[in-house]
Design a protein around this motif. Structure first.
Motif, mmCIF file in Angstrom:
data_model
loop_
_atom_site.group_PDB
_atom_site.id
_atom_site.type_symbol
_atom_site.label_atom_id
_atom_site.label_comp_id
_atom_site.label_asym_id
_atom_site.label_seq_id
_atom_site.Cartn_x
_atom_site.Cartn_y
_atom_site.Cartn_z
ATOM 1 N N ARG A 123 0.760 -1.154 -0.187
ATOM 2 C CA ARG A 123 0.002 0.107 -0.211
ATOM 3 C C ARG A 123 1.021 1.228 -0.163
ATOM 4 O O ARG A 123 1.546 1.646 0.882
ATOM 5 N N GLU A 124 0.874 1.929 -1.139
ATOM 6 C CA GLU A 124 1.651 3.184 -1.014
ATOM 7 C C GLU A 124 2.801 3.235 -0.480
ATOM 8 O O GLU A 124 3.249 4.152 0.422
ATOM 9 N N GLY A 125 3.620 2.423 -0.887
ATOM 10 C CA GLY A 125 4.941 2.552 -0.759
ATOM 11 C C GLY A 125 5.444 1.771 0.590
ATOM 12 O O GLY A 125 6.466 1.753 1.242
#
Length: 369
Positions: A292-294
């Protein structure tokens, strides 16, 4: 052109003398009120202008009448300037005293309330900084009080949990020593079980002490979350079978992370053991991992029925065990505190939230680059 330069020179010399005298007076009065300093500044401005004007007037050989007129104009300007400086000084002093009183209450009561009314930009900025500092100190005091409370609870609970097995070990050893035991092998097995449980509690305490002391040495390596979860599931499978709980790990993405494999395996093991023990028989404990998002999020979802909303903020506190009886197998309430400590040492975050039929523990870790 030479006349103008000469006039400028005389005006500068006269004003410079007044300015030097004013600087000397300001140095003498540097520890006095700001109102006095403002008055001196205003007086120096007027005197410098008057000195420069008189010097030029003498050089230009003005008549006494003209000189009187110029002096009168400067004197009136001086009166207005000094009055304005006094009013401004009194206003600044009043605002400073109000801020002083508020800061004193900050030291006595531990909270800061900015004084009302207008203030200079500098005083307003100082008030905002004091208010922000007050908020930080209040939050720090709350954390300290919560930590102290959890420490007291931990000591009480550990004392209780240690007393019970120690009393049992003493009773069994005395029975074996007196030779009144019909089945010694059963006693030996029970003694081993109690010793293993005590050893686990001591290990948890040692691990927690290392975390709190900042002495947790990590050896991060690049590995796949899929392998990490697989090892944790394999280790928790016997306990799940014993409790009749199904382990599900189908939603695990093979994303890389840089973690200490040993410590992160302990994190997942603690979460799985906690979930298995609180999930009823024929229930399911699901493990998932996704990007999730890095970041990489590992989650363990159980079927405990949920945690009361008022207890959610305390789940990861040292010694917290909810509303269950403070007896085994509830443990000493160190597992989740260890989870949070290890995860935060990896620059991650541990969270918990209620879901349908249970709760979900999530561990968020930075994704490997």
């Amino acid at each position: 052109m030479s006349d103008l330069l000469l006039i400028a020179l005389f005006a500068f010399l006269g004003a410079a003398v007044a300015g030097l005298a004013g600087a000397w007076v300001l140095r003498l009065l540097r520890h006095r009120s700001v109102a006095v300093s403002l008055t001196v500044v205003a007086a120096v401005t007027v005197v410098a202008m008057l000195a420069g004007t008189l010097a030029v007037a003498q050089a230009m050989f003005l008549s006494s009448h003209d000189l009187t007129v110029v002096t009168m104009v400067v004197a009136m300007a001086a009166v207005v300037s000094l009055a304005t400086a006094l009013l401004l000084g009194r206003w600044v002093v009043a605002r400073s005293r109000e801020l002083t009183v508020a800061a004193r209450s900050f030291g006595d009561a531990g909270s800061f309330s900015a004084p009302g009314g207008g203030a200079t930009a500098e005083l307003a900025e100082l008030s905002r900084e004091l208010a922000a500092t007050s908020g930080k100190l209040a939050a720090s005091r709350e954390r300290e009080q919560a930590l102290e409370t959890s420490r007291r609870e931990l000591v009480a609970w550990i004392s209780h949990d240690l007393r019970t097995p120690l009393a049992g070990l003493r009773a069994m050893s005395e029975a074996l020593e007196d030779g009144v035991v019909q089945d010694p092998e059963r006693y030996f097995r029970q003694i081993r079980i109690e010793v293993d449980r005590l050893n686990g509690m001591v290990g948890d305490l040692f691990e927690l002490s290392r975390i709190h002391a900042g002495a947790l040495a990590l050896s991060p390596t690049r590995m796949s979350v899929y392998d990490l979860v697989g090892e944790a599931l394999a280790g928790a499978d016997p306990l799940a079978r014993e409790h009749g709980v199904r382990l599900v790990g189908a939603q695990v993405e093979a994303v890389p992370v840089e973690v200490d494999g040993k410590e992160m395996t302990r994190v997942l093991a603690n979460l799985l053991v906690n979930a298995i023990r609180r999930t009823p028989a024929d229930g399911t404990v699901a493990v998932a991992a996704e990007r999730r998002e890095g970041s990489v999020v590992l989650s363990v979802t159980d079927g405990c029925g949920g945690i009361p909303e008022e207890d959610l903020p305390r789940v990861f506190d040292t010694g917290w065990r909810g509303s269950e009886a403070r007896t085994p197998p509830a443990g000493a309430g160190l597992g989740l505190a260890i989870v949070r400590g290890i995860v935060e040492a990896h620059d991650g975050r541990a969270d918990v939230r209620n879901v349908l039929g249970g709760c979900r523990f999530e561990v968020t870790l930075p994704a490997a680059r």
